[in-house]
Scaffold this motif. Sequence first.
Motif, PDB file in Angstrom:
ATOM      1  N   CYS A 223      -0.077  -2.718  -5.044  1.00  0.00           N
ATOM      2  CA  CYS A 223      -1.077  -2.130  -4.146  1.00  0.00           C
ATOM      3  C   CYS A 223      -2.162  -3.153  -3.802  1.00  0.00           C
ATOM      4  O   CYS A 223      -2.500  -3.349  -2.634  1.00  0.00           O
ATOM      5  CB  CYS A 223      -1.690  -0.894  -4.796  1.00  0.00           C
ATOM      6  SG  CYS A 223      -2.932  -0.061  -3.776  1.00  0.00           S
ATOM      7  N   CYS A 224      -2.694  -3.834  -4.818  1.00  0.00           N
ATOM      8  CA  CYS A 224      -3.756  -4.826  -4.591  1.00  0.00           C
ATOM      9  C   CYS A 224      -3.239  -6.059  -3.853  1.00  0.00           C
ATOM     10  O   CYS A 224      -3.933  -6.599  -2.985  1.00  0.00           O
ATOM     11  CB  CYS A 224      -4.369  -5.240  -5.927  1.00  0.00           C
ATOM     12  SG  CYS A 224      -5.332  -3.944  -6.732  1.00  0.00           S
TER      13      CYS A 224
ATOM     14  N   ASP B 236       0.848   3.665  11.259  1.00  0.00           N
ATOM     15  CA  ASP B 236       2.118   3.303  10.616  1.00  0.00           C
ATOM     16  C   ASP B 236       2.024   3.569   9.118  1.00  0.00           C
ATOM     17  O   ASP B 236       2.921   4.167   8.517  1.00  0.00           O
ATOM     18  CB  ASP B 236       2.427   1.830  10.877  1.00  0.00           C
ATOM     19  CG  ASP B 236       3.486   1.280   9.928  1.00  0.00           C
ATOM     20  OD1 ASP B 236       4.665   1.609  10.112  1.00  0.00           O
ATOM     21  OD2 ASP B 236       3.111   0.539   8.996  1.00  0.00           O
ATOM     22  N   THR B 237       0.904   3.150   8.540  1.00  0.00           N
ATOM     23  CA  THR B 237       0.689   3.344   7.108  1.00  0.00           C
ATOM     24  C   THR B 237       0.611   4.823   6.751  1.00  0.00           C
ATOM     25  O   THR B 237       1.217   5.276   5.771  1.00  0.00           O
ATOM     26  CB  THR B 237      -0.604   2.630   6.675  1.00  0.00           C
ATOM     27  OG1 THR B 237      -0.536   1.261   7.072  1.00  0.00           O
ATOM     28  CG2 THR B 237      -0.788   2.701   5.175  1.00  0.00           C
TER      29      THR B 237
ATOM     30  N   PHE C 191      11.565   3.308  -6.229  1.00  0.00           N
ATOM     31  CA  PHE C 191      11.496   2.543  -4.993  1.00  0.00           C
ATOM     32  C   PHE C 191      10.660   3.267  -3.934  1.00  0.00           C
ATOM     33  O   PHE C 191       9.942   2.632  -3.160  1.00  0.00           O
ATOM     34  CB  PHE C 191      12.910   2.262  -4.462  1.00  0.00           C
ATOM     35  CG  PHE C 191      13.636   1.185  -5.220  1.00  0.00           C
ATOM     36  CD1 PHE C 191      13.223  -0.131  -5.138  1.00  0.00           C
ATOM     37  CD2 PHE C 191      14.730   1.489  -6.019  1.00  0.00           C
ATOM     38  CE1 PHE C 191      13.888  -1.137  -5.837  1.00  0.00           C
ATOM     39  CE2 PHE C 191      15.403   0.496  -6.721  1.00  0.00           C
ATOM     40  CZ  PHE C 191      14.971  -0.819  -6.632  1.00  0.00           C
ATOM     41  N   ASN C 192      10.754   4.593  -3.897  1.00  0.00           N
ATOM     42  CA  ASN C 192       9.935   5.362  -2.954  1.00  0.00           C
ATOM     43  C   ASN C 192       8.454   5.181  -3.246  1.00  0.00           C
ATOM     44  O   ASN C 192       7.654   4.921  -2.338  1.00  0.00           O
ATOM     45  CB  ASN C 192      10.293   6.855  -3.024  1.00  0.00           C
ATOM     46  CG  ASN C 192      11.666   7.152  -2.450  1.00  0.00           C
ATOM     47  OD1 ASN C 192      12.121   6.482  -1.535  1.00  0.00           O
ATOM     48  ND2 ASN C 192      12.341   8.145  -3.004  1.00  0.00           N
ATOM     49  N   TRP C 193       8.078   5.322  -4.518  1.00  0.00           N
ATOM     50  CA  TRP C 193       6.661   5.224  -4.870  1.00  0.00           C
ATOM     51  C   TRP C 193       6.164   3.781  -4.867  1.00  0.00           C
ATOM     52  O   TRP C 193       4.967   3.534  -4.661  1.00  0.00           O
ATOM     53  CB  TRP C 193       6.416   5.900  -6.226  1.00  0.00           C
ATOM     54  CG  TRP C 193       6.675   7.371  -6.117  1.00  0.00           C
ATOM     55  CD1 TRP C 193       7.736   8.066  -6.629  1.00  0.00           C
ATOM     56  CD2 TRP C 193       5.888   8.321  -5.389  1.00  0.00           C
ATOM     57  NE1 TRP C 193       7.655   9.386  -6.272  1.00  0.00           N
ATOM     58  CE2 TRP C 193       6.536   9.580  -5.510  1.00  0.00           C
ATOM     59  CE3 TRP C 193       4.710   8.256  -4.652  1.00  0.00           C
ATOM     60  CZ2 TRP C 193       6.045  10.742  -4.930  1.00  0.00           C
ATOM     61  CZ3 TRP C 193       4.212   9.406  -4.063  1.00  0.00           C
ATOM     62  CH2 TRP C 193       4.871  10.629  -4.206  1.00  0.00           C
TER      63      TRP C 193
ATOM     64  N   ASN D  82       1.756   0.812   0.908  1.00  0.00           N
ATOM     65  CA  ASN D  82       1.066   1.333   2.083  1.00  0.00           C
ATOM     66  C   ASN D  82      -0.315   1.883   1.786  1.00  0.00           C
ATOM     67  O   ASN D  82      -1.133   2.005   2.700  1.00  0.00           O
ATOM     68  CB  ASN D  82       1.956   2.371   2.770  1.00  0.00           C
ATOM     69  CG  ASN D  82       3.058   1.716   3.571  1.00  0.00           C
ATOM     70  OD1 ASN D  82       2.885   1.362   4.722  1.00  0.00           O
ATOM     71  ND2 ASN D  82       4.213   1.503   2.930  1.00  0.00           N
ATOM     72  N   ILE D  83      -0.593   2.219   0.528  1.00  0.00           N
ATOM     73  CA  ILE D  83      -1.974   2.541   0.162  1.00  0.00           C
ATOM     74  C   ILE D  83      -2.837   1.293   0.349  1.00  0.00           C
ATOM     75  O   ILE D  83      -3.934   1.337   0.907  1.00  0.00           O
ATOM     76  CB  ILE D  83      -2.056   3.050  -1.293  1.00  0.00           C
ATOM     77  CG1 ILE D  83      -1.403   4.432  -1.418  1.00  0.00           C
ATOM     78  CG2 ILE D  83      -3.510   3.108  -1.755  1.00  0.00           C
ATOM     79  CD1 ILE D  83      -2.101   5.531  -0.644  1.00  0.00           C
TER      80      ILE D  83
END
Length: 569
Positions: free
Chosen positions: A39-40, A378-379, A182-184, A190-191
């Motif tokens: 995420c970062c 998009d995100t 993989f989904n998360w 995208n976060i």
Amino acid sequence: MAEDDVYTKDGTVDYLGKPANKTETGKWRACPFILGNECCERLAYYGMSTNLVFYFKYRLNQQGATAAKNVSDWSGTCYITPLIGAFVADAYLGRYLTILSFSIVYVIGMTLLTLSASVPGIKPTCYGNDCHPTTGQSAACFVALYLIALGTGGIKPCVSSFGADQFDDADEAEKKHKSSFFNWFYFSINIGALIASSVLVWIQDNVGWGWGFGIPAVAMAIAVVSFFSGTRLYRNQRPGGSPFTRICQVIVASIRKHHVEVPDDKSLLYETVDRESAIQGSRKLDHSNGLRFFDKAATLGESVDLKDSVSSWKLCTVTQVEELKSIIRLLPVWATGIIFSTVYGQMSNYFGLQGSQMNTHVGNSKFQIPPPSLSIFDTLSVIFWVPVYDRIIVPIARKFSGHKNGLTQLQRMGIGLFISIFSMVAAATLEYIRLSMVRRHNYYELEEVPISIFWQVPQYFIIGCAEVFTFIGQLEFFYEQAPDSMRSLCSALSLLTVALGQYLSSLLITIVKKITTRKGGPGWLPNNLNYGHLDYFFWLLVVLSVLNLIAFLVVSKFYTYKKTVGTLR
């Protein structure tokens, strides 16, 4: 719990190099540190890259098409360097140390980029909005960017595979969570991108590029800390030696024994008698039909005496041969991802440039939306569709298909390719309407045509939906179908489609500009898009996407899935 059930059976070890204990390592307990890192890191990457085409255009004083081409070239490089990181991880360091060491290079690059945009003498020389950077100032920016490209090359191919390594492939209870991971994983990407495309783009446009690049640099440092914090919980796959060497050995041995007849009985082909593969960290692979020429490398022949030491350049195991076959079978599916990446890449160049010549105000207020910020839709689309897919679509599809993941990875990717076509249709239609307004009202020199930028939302939202199907499907597909000791390499191959998509975008821009300006006109893609035909360029991508989908359907129909034999412990 029996002693044999205490440890993982897929060859993973803990941070001390001991067999990984199931109750103390891996699974979802290790994932927050990996997802936090991703995420970062993605916040840093997108925070720096989302607005880059405008930094090139307005701070480095580049023409629009040149800026778009340079962004495509740099973005492409960011997706080629993973081949370097993947090789280092699979062959020598393992995924954990590769991520950690390349992250340091990444932080150095982000720091230099921040300095190049904020320190007098290094940052571009500007008088108001009129910038004329020196060669050295431009060079400092590009050195920083390509250091970042190298740094990200060690992270991209390893993080998703490293996260998937936390679930034991030989344990069905754990393995079923891998698809969900993989989904998360993509959700966490995208976060970070959400914050980047909203807050950071606004800071770059309204506060300054020094802060706009400095915050991503800090985010990258936090990513390193997050990753290192989970060290004791991680399961690590041991590096299996150079995958390129093993591939070359099979090719050379096959050519040297081209005259040898391959036996019909696969049990006569050479394989180690031990339960484990001769390749460290890899399970044995079952023999598959097809590509029989390479079976010659595992054919014993009359002159081979197994009591003596036999060179691997003359005789290879079935598993080694199947590694090469697996890579070859992946390539046609892999190639169909290039056009999708070209479509996806338009968000970082011509979607933004299209939006810059539309009305960017919110209603009648003075508040303006920076065109790159529209990638937030998009995100948001990805953030919306990931839980919908994971919690709604998968359970429903599972009832009809009987497949544990609802859809096969190939079905998922194909649906994404189909959806992506409509993103380009939406972009082309909007541009046609915008240009019709320009010509009807003679708005050629108007910087903002009076049509709201929010009409771009559908094309962003649709491409986000397509990502959830195609990109996540690719992540899972290339991880699952890769030989155990080549998973970083195959993840890098999936990322390479993004690189080639960016380079193809750059090539298409160059070709289209050359052909359409041959008679002296402005062409399809002039600096002032009001004089051009960007809609034609988008329709070109529609045609290429349709042809690509047809090719994907053909190659996926004939794809053969790999089969492993036994476990590592």
